[in-house]
Design a protein around this motif. Structure first.
Motif, PDB file in Angstrom:
ATOM      1  N   PHE A 566       4.051  -8.183  13.245  1.00  0.00           N
ATOM      2  CA  PHE A 566       5.064  -7.125  13.231  1.00  0.00           C
ATOM      3  C   PHE A 566       5.096  -6.390  11.889  1.00  0.00           C
ATOM      4  CE2 PHE A 566       7.891  -9.291  16.681  1.00  0.00           C
ATOM      5  CZ  PHE A 566       7.028  -8.828  17.647  1.00  0.00           C
ATOM      6  N   SER A 567       4.753  -7.098  10.815  1.00  0.00           N
ATOM      7  CA  SER A 567       4.786  -6.488   9.477  1.00  0.00           C
ATOM      8  C   SER A 567       3.450  -6.747   8.781  1.00  0.00           C
ATOM      9  CB  SER A 567       5.938  -7.071   8.654  1.00  0.00           C
ATOM     10  OG  SER A 567       7.181  -6.857   9.293  1.00  0.00           O
ATOM     11  N   PRO A 568       2.410  -6.010   9.143  1.00  0.00           N
ATOM     12  CA  PRO A 568       1.068  -6.293   8.631  1.00  0.00           C
ATOM     13  C   PRO A 568       0.832  -5.857   7.186  1.00  0.00           C
ATOM     14  CG  PRO A 568       1.010  -4.373  10.043  1.00  0.00           C
ATOM     15  CD  PRO A 568       2.409  -4.910  10.122  1.00  0.00           C
ATOM     16  N   GLY A 569       1.791  -5.128   6.608  1.00  0.00           N
ATOM     17  CA  GLY A 569       1.591  -4.639   5.252  1.00  0.00           C
ATOM     18  C   GLY A 569       0.650  -3.451   5.217  1.00  0.00           C
ATOM     19  N   GLU A 570       0.078  -3.203   4.048  1.00  0.00           N
ATOM     20  CA  GLU A 570      -0.769  -2.020   3.879  1.00  0.00           C
ATOM     21  C   GLU A 570      -2.166  -2.218   4.469  1.00  0.00           C
ATOM     22  OE1 GLU A 570      -0.859  -0.940  -0.194  1.00  0.00           O
ATOM     23  OE2 GLU A 570       1.297  -0.490  -0.307  1.00  0.00           O
ATOM     24  N   ASN A 571      -2.647  -3.434   4.471  1.00  0.00           N
ATOM     25  CA  ASN A 571      -4.016  -3.688   4.934  1.00  0.00           C
ATOM     26  C   ASN A 571      -4.040  -3.901   6.451  1.00  0.00           C
ATOM     27  OD1 ASN A 571      -6.739  -4.091   4.910  1.00  0.00           O
ATOM     28  ND2 ASN A 571      -6.680  -6.014   3.762  1.00  0.00           N
ATOM     29  N   VAL A 572      -3.657  -2.862   7.168  1.00  0.00           N
ATOM     30  CA  VAL A 572      -3.525  -2.965   8.622  1.00  0.00           C
ATOM     31  C   VAL A 572      -4.855  -3.296   9.290  1.00  0.00           C
ATOM     32  CG1 VAL A 572      -2.942  -1.686  10.721  1.00  0.00           C
ATOM     33  CG2 VAL A 572      -1.564  -1.400   8.664  1.00  0.00           C
ATOM     34  N   MET A 573      -5.931  -2.672   8.828  1.00  0.00           N
ATOM     35  CA  MET A 573      -7.208  -2.816   9.505  1.00  0.00           C
ATOM     36  C   MET A 573      -7.774  -4.231   9.408  1.00  0.00           C
ATOM     37  SD  MET A 573      -7.224  -0.001  10.783  1.00  0.00           S
ATOM     38  CE  MET A 573      -8.590  -0.527  11.758  1.00  0.00           C
ATOM     39  N   ASN A 574      -7.407  -4.967   8.362  1.00  0.00           N
ATOM     40  CA  ASN A 574      -7.917  -6.332   8.209  1.00  0.00           C
ATOM     41  C   ASN A 574      -6.911  -7.382   8.631  1.00  0.00           C
ATOM     42  OD1 ASN A 574     -10.532  -5.807   7.224  1.00  0.00           O
ATOM     43  ND2 ASN A 574      -9.713  -5.356   5.202  1.00  0.00           N
TER      44      ASN A 574
END
Length: 716
Positions: A566-574
């Motif tokens: 739900f809260s992946p942070g800035e590094n969404v792609m990884n």
């Protein structure tokens, strides 16, 4: 008087302007030749136009154009002004080869006098003789033959085209296909052309003409070829014979002509097993059916009566019965057995029913064979290339279909995705064919097919979600976001392998993380749905907010995994790549092993409280809500006593000492004097997981961004 050289810059400008004028005149020269304007051509040549200028696309020069238009006068004019008589276009054609098109003997003679080779060819193997034959230029054919043209020369093409069996045709084939009767007659009677020469696909002029020619005088051409003993059993595309091709043309006269040939194989079959009679029945050609049957064609080549019945053709049915055709409209089931257990009964029924093939696909859009409804057309059982298949039906122009195919094509052979077999189109419908699975995840959980939890360890949920996570991660790496992750789009095959499906709403995210975030949120809800074994409807989970969903988690690993999604942070792609190493996916044995390995760190064993690892683990006293709060009191006291006897120190209620305790127990539990301890606690991995269910996630979160993560299980 001023020096004369002060005008030099202006002279340079004039020179540049003059060059531009010359270049423009050269291009105008090509146009003037195309228009046949002799005066304009002369004017441009006198002004310095380049007589050998060529246009960019095909490399045509003024001379090539003049020859194509048959303008002998313009050709002479251009040659007098220095035109290159051997200049080749981009396809390798010389003016001499092109002269075969109009067939003007004067042009051919002129270029031969300029040194042309009578058998010179372009990049596709065409000679002037072949061009003359294709265009029916009889006078040119006779002239070139007298000059030594090779009448049986076969077109030599590029190596790439040869590998595709292109090329190899002769002048005779060209004349026949184009319907040039006089040219064909001259080639056969006067020049000794080989009537049965074969191209690189093994076709002779007879089969090429029947399959390709739309000439009105095709009957006369075929009669001429057969008179010169062309092979009436030659094969063409798809294994079709001249007889089959004649039936397909619905030309009774040609059929009669071929049947009169000695050695004709009336019952030859094409690559799909069809005979000339079957073609005639399918095309409802009553007179040709009667003719073939009377000539002895076999009536056992497939379900001919069934085909006629489905065509409502009573007259052909009567003919076939007269010639003792068998009724195979309800074939026996035989020994065929379906691979699928769930869909077996419907597949057996579909296997028996006759349906016209759509390419490699057999399908029947009836409710008996329907798997599920979709927004555009539904999913049906089918057979694709004789394999049991699930077939998703779309409109032919469907954007969703393009999305589906684009995704599926990229994952052929990937065990985490349904397998893409192929696609077919017919009557404004597009059929996307893929591997057939037994259940959706929703059906599987609803049918109580879940394997039992082993000693409290939920291996089923872990394995299902690991497969889904890996599939979605691979989708993201290819630049796609699924956008419709839900239990009904996750399939389970007969071996209980998990397969991601339904990509018709997928999008290319083009660097925008919002589409990926949508997938991650859906995965968060899927995690809880699977862990709860479908006990909470997915629609209910979708309707509630993220915080409430996470709070419903039955354990800390599940809760933390959902929160990370739900809260992946800035590094969404990884995000998914990192989460594949999350403790949720560790087996209990691996969790226990990780705790032991961390506890084996020298700083923990020597209780060096100022070390980095102990500062992180013992940063503060655990909250009472933690399972490992006052942990020494929660260990079986007999076990605690036994372990204390093996040490010269007392264990404290810190996380570091708990890990040290777990490490020490792992080292000693196999000792002979520890048998009672092992009997008391059982499997240590289960014991510590059940006694301290939030310890693993606590240690993971404290150490995951440090060098100590080396003790964690490797990401799959």
């Amino acid at each position: 008087m001023e020096p004369a050289d002060h005008d030099t810059p202006q002279d340079g400008a004039t020179s540049s302007s003059s060059q531009r004028t010359t270049d423009e005149d050269s291009l105008l020269l090509i146009k003037a030749v195309e228009e046949g304007n002799v005066d304009r051509i002369q004017q441009l040549l006198d002004r310095g136009a380049d007589v050998n200028v060529c246009e960019d696309i095909g490399g045509w020069t003024p001379l090539h154009n003049a020859v194509e238009h048959g303008r002998v006068d313009i050709v002479d004019l251009l040659l007098r002004h220095g035109a290159d008589p051997h200049r080749r276009k981009k396809n390798g054609a010389t003016p001499f080869i092109i002269a075969g098109l109009p067939g003007d003997v004067r042009l051919l003679q002129r270029f031969l006098s300029e040194g042309a080779d009578v058998n010179e060819c372009d990049n596709n193997g065409f000679t002037a003789f072949m061009e003359a034959a294709e265009n029916g230029r009889v006078e040119a054919l006779r002239f070139l033959f007298d000059k030594g043209a090779n009448v049986n020369l076969r077109r030599e093409t590029t190596e790439d085209k040869k590998r595709m069996k292109k090329g190899g045709a002769t002048a005779l084939m060209s004349a026949a296909e184009k319907g040039h009767t006089e040219a064909l007659s001259v080639l056969l009677n006067d020049m000794g052309a080989e009537v049965d020469a074969r191209d690189n696909m093994g076709r002779n002029a007879l089969i090429r003409t029947l399959l390709k020619s739309d000439s009105k005088n095709v009957e006369e051409i075929i009669r001429l070829l057969l008179h010169h003993r062309a092979d009436a059993n030659a094969r063409g595309e798809g294994g079709k014979t001249p007889l089959m091709a004649a039936v397909e043309r619905k030309h009774k006269g040609l059929v009669e002509m071929l049947l009169s040939q000695e050695g004709i194989n009336i019952d030859d079959r094409d690559n799909e097993g069809r005979t000339a009679l079957r073609f005639a029945v399918e095309l409802k050609e009553k007179e040709i059916v009667q003719l073939l049957c009377a000539k002895g064609a076999s009536t056992t080549c497939g379900d001919l009566l069934g085909i006629a019945r489905r065509n409502y053709d009573i007259s052909i049915m009567a003919i076939l019965r007269h010639y003792e055709a068998n009724d195979q409209s309800v074939p026996p089931a035989g020994d065929w057995l379906p691979h699928s257990s769930r869909w077996g009964k419907a597949l057996k029924s579909l296997h028996r029913v006759h349906r016209p093939m759509i390419g490699k696909l057999k399908i029947f859009l009836e409710n008996e064979f329907k798997i599920a409804s979709t927004s555009e057309g539904g999913i049906y059982l089918g057979f694709y290339d004789n394999r049991e298949a699930a077939v998703k039906v779309f409109r032919e122009d469907s954007t969703r279909a393009r999305n589906e195919i684009a995704c599926l094509q990229g994952y052929r052979g990937d065990s985490h995705f349904v397998t893409f077999y192929g696609r077919e189109t017919n009557d404004t419908c597009l059929y996307v064919c893929m591997s057939l699975c037994e259940w959706t995840l929703e059906e599987f959980l609803g049918g109580h097919r879940v394997e039992p939890v082993e000693k409290g360890e939920d291996k089923f949920s872990r394995n299902v979600l690991l497969s889904v996570f890996e599939a979605v991660q691979r989708l993201h790496l290819q630049g796609f976001a699924h956008q419709d992750l839900q239990p009904s789009n996750i399939l389970i095959d007969d071996k209980k392998a998990i397969r991601l499906a339904d990509f018709d709403q997928s999008v290319r995210y083009m660097g925008d993380p919002r589409a990926v975030k949508k997938d991650l949120e859906a995965l968060g809800r899927l995690v809880l749905y699977v862990v709860m074994k479908g006990g909470i409807p997915f629609e209910t989970l979708v309707a509630q907010n993220n915080e409430k969903t996470a709070e419903m988690s039955p354990d800390e690993e599940t809760k933390d995994l959902i929160c990370c999604l739900f809260s992946p942070g800035e590094n969404v792609m990884n995000c998914l790549k990192n989460l594949l190493g999350h403790p949720f996916f560790w087996s209990w044995e691996n969790r226990y092993r990780a705790l032991r390995d961390v506890g084996n760190e020298s700083d923990i064993k020597t209780q060096r409280n100022e070390s980095e690892i102990l500062k992180r683990l013992n940063s503060r006293t655990p909250e009472p809500s933690r399972s490992f709060y006052q942990w020494t009191s929660k260990i079986d006291q007999n076990v605690m006593k036994h372990m204390n006897e093996k040490t010269t120190f007392s264990y404290e209620n810190t996380v570091g000492d708990l890990l040290r305790f777990i490490r020490n127990m792992g080292e000693h539990i196999t000792d002979n004097n520890s048998k009672k301890v092992k009997k008391r606690i059982g499997d240590p991995s289960c014991y510590f997981q059940e006694t301290f269910p939030d310890l693993v996630i606590f240690v993971y979160k404290k150490l995951r961004d440090t060098k100590y993560r080396k003790h964690f299980p490797q990401t799959p």
